[in-house]
Scaffold this motif. Structure first.
Motif: not given
Length: 821
Positions: A445-449
């Motif tokens: 989720d951090k990478v996608r953000a």
């Protein structure tokens, strides 16, 4: 002891000269200054030990002690006594430098900056070679064997370079080795005694004997041949005639300017190729995968204040069996095995092979190619990809977002975490990342953000009119202007992901190109591209391409990294292509950006045809004309000398001229000839005859009188030619009268006689002799050799006189002449 000391210092200087090839490895000359200090201390220690008449083993110990003191002085650890006396902590410091050098050798490629660990390793090696050379040249009196440790220094850049080492350092090292051999030879002659010629003439020790002169000529010819042969023979790399190869610095659109040999600067190659208007084929690949992902070339994962850099890869031979990730696929990861065949054109000349991610088997590649499993690249230190044809099996992995969300974060003490999250501190980047990942509980989720942040909705656009680079300043500018191309997008996302505490790197390679009817993808310079790879614990490196899909020809989007700029929500299947067809890029927000997209589409690495290079034939023509001019010099010199001898004042015979008297009567006055002019004409004609004899390989005996020479020629060389025999007798008689008689011969026509003799000699000579007499007259070459020998002998005599005068002021001689008290 003086000769030994002289040879010892020459051995030290020769060692430094032999280390000249290391200049091709280091960026600056710091290594040479430090090496000179250490070698000077070693040579001084050796001289002092011989002054104390220590045995050879004692001399070796003294030199090792000097080496230790020199290293302590140049590379202090902070615990030394008197700034140069080592302590136990100093040796611990040396051990730390050696251990750090092992890691830095993998992290740096040529050119290497001034890193203490690598400088210490280089200076230590040069100092050790200096000890060995001194032992061989002075202690054992075997200077020829000293070439082996000198050659060991030269082998270091040879092992690192893909192309050959430049020729100039090799010539410098060879000169140092020859200097050592000559010094030893002179010392042996001095110890043997004085030299004399066959006539009993005393010869100075520096004057070469015929055998020594031949040896020196052979040595010079050998060095020239060793340097010139690789430049001219086809297939030998690294020469001046080979204009394709990796080179340092930024790319400029020319072949072989994409990076250095040890560590290819992938980003530097990008800057010089994005605006090339020509399109050139680089790779053709066939695969049984219906929708393949990007073809990889290399990895850029060393993040420093100056930006991302590529590490030097390490690995094992590609011919060995590789690990197959299909056997241990985690849940939520689909791994399928495929096969591909690659044909690299002559326009791609790099020490890296383009392959799909995770190759498991390769065919048709020799042992020069290695595989780095951590970087997932195939590389070589002695070969390039140019013209290679090979096949390989590879594993294509697709990931579900659920599997990536379930992956746990890597432990903070993990080597991969420490290495791939290292970054300079940029406050603006840290603040942005903290805001983007706020409230995210897992790595995906951090990478996608961060990935979703690089969208058109957030103001990001694609354009080439930006600064190339990936340093903190470049990334900050990109995040502020939000305008850039694939390098900025890939590097910025990798930097932001690292700031979020997740390992990330930049991959470089090819997007999918146009697909031919045979199922083969044709990849050009417009398909070259850069993207980001993120490491997830237990899964591996997962690709994310943050560059706008519409700007990249052959772009591929996936379920875990969809096209965030799509006009409507699209859920593509794993591995599907959502970007426009590979035949051409889609239109951007404006016409200027669309033109930029047409010209970039990636980065070209060593492409050969995009730039229209200047034709080569003018250089070949200029070289041929220069060579012809050089070859014509002897003939022109001979012609000028013949003309100068011919245009002398013609000497008239004695003549009675009528002169009017005072009372109108006429009286005759006898006008005499100029005896000096007639004598000079005879000498000039005779010199021209002798040069003509030399040109046509007719024996000339300087001890004969002119009459004897003329009779011999009339009897032997001109026996069947009456006019020529008469002419040569006339020339001999004129020279004889000019030398010995009071009145020279004045009524003879010398120039017609010379032409007759020359024509007769030419008619009796073979074709080769006539050709050489016209183009390379032996008389001119002989005169040049004689003049050179005379000048050399004069220089030797002058230097001997200078040395003899200087010995009068020798302190040893003055002390020896003082009376004892």
């Amino acid at each position: 002891m003086t000769p030994h000391r002289n040879i010892g210092f020459v051995a030290a200087a020769a060692t430094l000269l032999a280390a000249a090839p290391l200049s091709a490895i280091f960026e600056r000359w710091t290594w040479l200054i430090q090496a000179a200090v250490v070698v000077a201390v070693v040579a001084g220690s050796a001289a002092l030990s011989r002054l104390g008449r220590l045995p050879l083993w004692g001399q070796v110990l003294a030199m090792l002690a000097g080496l230790t003191l020199g290293l302590t002085w140049v590379f202090p650890g902070g615990t030394e006594l008197l700034a140069f006396v080592p302590t136990p902590a100093t040796f611990g410091h040396f051990g730390d430098l050696l251990q750090a050098s092992l890691q830095d050798m993998r992290s740096y490629g040529v050119q290497v900056p001034d890193v203490d660990s690598l400088l210490f390793l280089a200076v230590l090696g040069i100092g050790a070679v200096a000890v060995v050379v001194d032992v061989l040249a002075v202690g054992l009196r075997r200077p020829a064997l000293a070439g082996l440790p000198m050659l060991a220094i030269y082998s270091v850049p040879v092992a690192v370079y893909v192309d050959s080492v430049p020729a100039t350092p090799f010539v410098v090292g060879a000169a140092g080795y020859l200097w050592l051999l000559v010094t030893d030879n002179v010392d042996r002659v001095r110890r043997f005694g004085r030299r004399f010629t066959g006539e009993g003439r005393d010869v100075d020790v520096w004057e070469a004997s015929p055998l020594a002169a031949a040896g020196r000529r052979l040595a010079v010819v050998g060095v020239i041949a060793a340097v010139a042969l690789p430049l001219a023979v086809p297939g030998m790399t690294g020469g001046l005639l080979n204009n394709v190869g990796a080179g340092p610095g930024e790319g400029n659109g020319r072949p072989g300017q994409g990076g250095s040999s040890g560590r290819v600067d992938l980003f530097a190659a990008l800057s010089g190729q994005l605006n090339q208007s020509e399109e050139v084929d680089l790779v053709k690949v066939s695969t049984n995968e219906t929708a393949p992902f990007y073809l990889r070339l290399g990895v850029v994962d060393d993040l420093r204040p100056s930006g991302f850099q590529a590490r030097v890869p390490t690995g094992k031979s590609i011919s060995r069996s590789l690990s197959d990730p299909v056997d241990n696929a985690p849940r939520g990861v689909d791994r399928q095995r495929y096969r591909a065949t690659v044909e690299v054109t002559k326009n791609l000349n790099m020490p890296l092979l383009p392959v799909y991610t995770e190759p498991v088997k390769a065919d048709d590649l020799n042992g020069n190619w290695l595989y780095d499993e951590s970087q997932q690249v195939i590389f070589s230190k002695r070969d390039t990809a140019r013209g290679k044809n090979y096949s390989f099996d590879y594993v294509r992995s697709t990931y579900s977002p659920a599997a990536l969300r379930a992956a746990r974060s890597l432990p903070s003490d993990s080597p991969l975490m420490r290495q791939q999250t290292e970054r300079p501190s940029v406050p603006a980047v840290e603040e942005l990342v903290a805001e983007l990942v706020k409230g995210k509980s897992n790595d995906y989720d951090k990478v996608r953000a961060i990935y979703d942040y690089f969208s058109v909705e957030n103001g990001f656009t694609y354009a080439l009119s930006t600064r190339n680079g990936s340093s903190g300043e470049d990334i900050t500018d990109f995040l502020a202007t939000k305008v850039g191309y694939c390098q900025q997008y890939a590097a910025a996302m990798a930097w932001l992901v690292r700031a979020a505490g997740i390992p990330a790197r930049v991959a470089v390679g090819f997007t999918n190109g146009s697909k031919a009817d045979s199922g083969t993808y044709v990849l050009t310079n417009r398909n070259l591209h850069a993207w980001t790879e993120v490491n997830f614990n237990g899964i591996g490196w997962v690709p994310f391409d943050a560059t706008p899909a519409a700007a990249v020809t052959g772009s591929v989007r996936s379920a875990w990294a969809p096209d965030v700029d799509a006009p409507e929500e699209v859920t593509p299947s794993a591995g599907s292509t959502t970007a426009p067809d590979a035949a051409g890029p889609s239109a951007g927000p404006n016409e200027a950006d669309r033109l930029d997209k047409d010209t970039d589409q990636g980065l070209t690495l060593d492409q050969g045809a995009p730039v229209e290079e200047s034709p080569v034939w003018p250089w070949w023509l200029a070289g041929a004309l220069a060579l012809l001019a050089l070859l014509a010099v002897p003939a022109l010199r001979r012609s000028a000398l013949r003309r100068r001898r011919r245009v002398r004042t013609v000497t008239p015979a004695a003549t009675a001229l009528p002169v009017p008297g005072q009372r109108g009567e006429t009286r005759e006055v006898v006008v005499g000839v100029d005896a000096e002019a007639a004598r000079a004409d005879a000498h000039a004609a005779w010199d021209e005859l002798l040069d003509t004899l030399v040109d046509f390989h007719v024996r000339v005996d300087r001890t004969e009188t002119p009459r004897a020479t003329a009779e011999r020629l009339a009897r032997e060389a001109l026996a069947e030619r009456g006019d020529a025999a008469t002419g040569v007798r006339l020339l001999g008689r004129a020279e004889e009268r000019a030398r010995y008689a009071r009145d020279p011969l004045t009524e003879a026509e010398l120039q017609p006689a010379l032409r007759t003799v020359r024509g007769a000699l030419a008619a009796g000579a073979d074709r080769r002799t006539r050709l050489l007499a016209a183009l390379l007259p032996p008389s001119v070459l002989q005169r040049w050799r004689t003049a050179l020998a005379e000048r050399s002998a004069k220089a030797v005599t002058t230097s001997g006189q200078i040395r003899q005068r200087m010995t009068r002021w020798s302190p040893r001689r003055l002390l020896a002449g003082r009376p004892a008290r």
